[in-house]
Scaffold this motif. Structure first.
Motif, PDB file in Angstrom:
ATOM      1  N   TYR A  48       0.927  -1.253  -0.084  1.00 36.59           N
ATOM      2  CA  TYR A  48       0.251   0.089   0.115  1.00 36.59           C
ATOM      3  C   TYR A  48       0.744   1.256  -0.007  1.00 36.59           C
ATOM      4  CZ  TYR A  48      -3.563   3.569   1.424  1.00 36.59           C
ATOM      5  OH  TYR A  48      -4.410   4.380   1.191  1.00 36.59           O
ATOM      6  N   PHE A  84       2.086   1.755  -3.379  1.00 35.50           N
ATOM      7  CA  PHE A  84       0.634   2.266  -4.341  1.00 35.50           C
ATOM      8  C   PHE A  84       0.629   3.858  -4.159  1.00 35.50           C
ATOM      9  CE2 PHE A  84      -3.612   3.600  -3.905  1.00 35.50           C
ATOM     10  CZ  PHE A  84      -4.080   3.468  -5.269  1.00 35.50           C
ATOM     11  N   GLU A  85       0.769   4.185  -2.713  1.00 35.00           N
ATOM     12  CA  GLU A  85       0.447   5.671  -2.510  1.00 35.00           C
ATOM     13  C   GLU A  85       1.388   6.582  -3.075  1.00 35.00           C
ATOM     14  OE1 GLU A  85      -1.615   6.530   1.760  1.00 35.00           O
ATOM     15  OE2 GLU A  85       0.398   5.930   1.900  1.00 35.00           O
ATOM     16  N   VAL A 108      -1.439  -1.446  -8.658  1.00 30.79           N
ATOM     17  CA  VAL A 108      -2.944  -1.733  -8.345  1.00 30.79           C
ATOM     18  C   VAL A 108      -3.086  -3.392  -8.508  1.00 30.79           C
ATOM     19  CG1 VAL A 108      -5.242  -1.478  -9.300  1.00 30.79           C
ATOM     20  CG2 VAL A 108      -3.867   0.324  -9.046  1.00 30.79           C
ATOM     21  N   TYR A 168      -1.802  -4.729  -5.344  1.00 34.92           N
ATOM     22  CA  TYR A 168      -2.600  -4.504  -3.872  1.00 34.92           C
ATOM     23  C   TYR A 168      -3.774  -5.471  -4.130  1.00 34.92           C
ATOM     24  CZ  TYR A 168      -5.355  -2.231  -0.625  1.00 34.92           C
ATOM     25  OH  TYR A 168      -6.091  -2.063   0.751  1.00 34.92           O
ATOM     26  N   TYR A 169      -4.442  -5.704  -5.150  1.00 33.51           N
ATOM     27  CA  TYR A 169      -5.562  -6.638  -5.366  1.00 33.51           C
ATOM     28  C   TYR A 169      -5.087  -8.024  -5.069  1.00 33.51           C
ATOM     29  CZ  TYR A 169      -9.067  -3.449  -6.627  1.00 33.51           C
ATOM     30  OH  TYR A 169     -10.024  -2.383  -6.631  1.00 33.51           O
ATOM     31  N   PRO A 175     -10.624  -4.360  -0.486  1.00 37.44           N
ATOM     32  CA  PRO A 175      -9.683  -3.132  -0.809  1.00 37.44           C
ATOM     33  C   PRO A 175     -10.326  -1.841  -0.283  1.00 37.44           C
ATOM     34  CG  PRO A 175     -10.214  -4.636  -2.614  1.00 37.44           C
ATOM     35  CD  PRO A 175     -10.967  -4.932  -1.690  1.00 37.44           C
ATOM     36  N   ILE A 199      -8.798   2.792  -3.440  1.00 38.45           N
ATOM     37  CA  ILE A 199      -7.878   1.795  -4.491  1.00 38.45           C
ATOM     38  C   ILE A 199      -8.760   2.130  -5.769  1.00 38.45           C
ATOM     39  CG2 ILE A 199      -6.947  -0.318  -4.910  1.00 38.45           C
ATOM     40  CD1 ILE A 199      -5.593   1.328  -2.880  1.00 38.45           C
TER      41      ILE A 199
END
Length: 336
Positions: free
Chosen positions: A95, A98-99, A115, A118-119, A129, A133
């Protein structure tokens, strides 16, 4: 030969004939990417310790692609090894990546990889999620075909969890039509999800065919991990396909199932008073999964190739081990 361009989970991305995973990795010219591919090979071969030893040095790597790959592999390997804290830390780092990436002016392919990562860790551990997201569907077309097929298996799994079994099965079948080659890892996961849907649609013979087809190809590379992860949701199909034909392999699979399930519960359901994976054998757990979905003893017996009396004996033993008096209370102990 693989492209020199870095992608998350390069072995998942690769198209190769079953049994040729090692040769495929040896063709990767980028040595760091090749190391990630070897870690994937060990992970999917149910060798979590060897996987962790490789990816540890990439957990804080400046290359986000290597770091995301390491995070995913480290998360799931440490579930099997029983280190829930290490798994959680790596999951949280996905995460953070991702950020960072979504705020920067980076390539759309890198954002798609974030992405995707994360999934992967959200859906497999059944953690919804976060709201910020973006939907995986928005980025799926920017993934290489191998990851795209794997991502579609995630979407089908997500649809399955909503109990939309026919829709999830259709998603899987659509993925097979779009494939431009053989992607053993992604296709193994797709077949497992398809079988999960077929079981719940009471298409038992089709489910057995889906799993057997996947297993006969996956075992050529020693890829046991997909079947370990999906054992509970496959609800006895592995017992039908493997237990009697390959007892030694089945025992190794079940050792992996127990280890993974214990780690999975530590993250997903840490407050549960009874450790179901400690109380029930894998076969008992499969019967419990079917029983809590209102399958009759006759249906369970036919599905698993057991006698009705044997199933009755197992169900009685499950109730006793869980210290409950009614069959419908099994649902309280089995994550769906």
């Amino acid at each position: 030969m693989l492209s020199s361009k870095r992608v998350v989970l390069p072995l998942v991305r690769s198209s190769f004939l079953p049994g040729k995973a090692k040769e495929t990795i040896e063709e990767i010219e980028d040595q760091e990417l090749a190391q990630i591919a070897w870690a994937e090979y060990y992970f999917f071969s149910a060798k979590a310790k060897e996987c962790v030893e490789i990816v540890e040095k990439y957990l804080n790597h400046e290359d986000v692609i290597l770091r995301l790959s390491a995070d995913m592999l480290y998360t799931f390997s440490n579930l099997t090894l029983g280190d829930a804290f290490a798994a959680q830390c790596a999951r949280e780092d996905v995460y953070r990546c991702f950020e960072k990436i979504m705020k920067e002016n980076t390539l759309i392919e890198e954002k798609a990889s974030c992405v995707f990562a994360y999934y992967v860790i959200s859906i497999f551990i059944h953690i919804p999620p976060q709201e910020e997201i973006p939907p995986l569907e928005q980025y799926i077309s920017y993934l290489p075909i191998g990851q795209r097929l794997f991502a579609i298996s995630l979407l089908a799994h997500q649809t399955y969890l909503k109990q939309e079994y026919a829709k999830a099965k259709g998603i899987v079948q659509g993925a097979f039509f779009m494939a431009d080659g053989i992607y053993p890892i992604a296709m193994t996961y797709l077949n497992c999800v398809q079988a999960m849907c077929q079981i719940n649609l009471k298409e038992q013979e089709e489910a057995i065919q889906s799993v057997d087809y996947a297993w006969q190809r996956a075992k050529l590379d020693g890829f046991m991990e997909p079947f370990i992860e999906y054992h509970g949701l496959l609800q006895g199909v592995l017992e039908v396909c493997i237990r009697k034909k390959e007892p030694d392999v089945y025992k190794k699979l079940m050792d992996g199932v127990i280890a993974f399930s214990r780690g999975w519960m530590k993250i997903h359901n840490p407050k549960m008073q009874k450790e179901v994976t400690d109380l029930l054998t894998p076969l008992e757990f499969s019967i419990a999964m079917l029983a809590c979905r209102d399958w009759t003893n006759q249906e369970i017996a036919e599905h698993l190739g057991l006698s009705v009396n044997t199933v009755k004996h197992y169900v009685s033993g499950i109730l006793e081990k869980l210290n409950i008096d009614k069959r419908d209370k099994i649902k309280d102990f089995v994550n769906q």
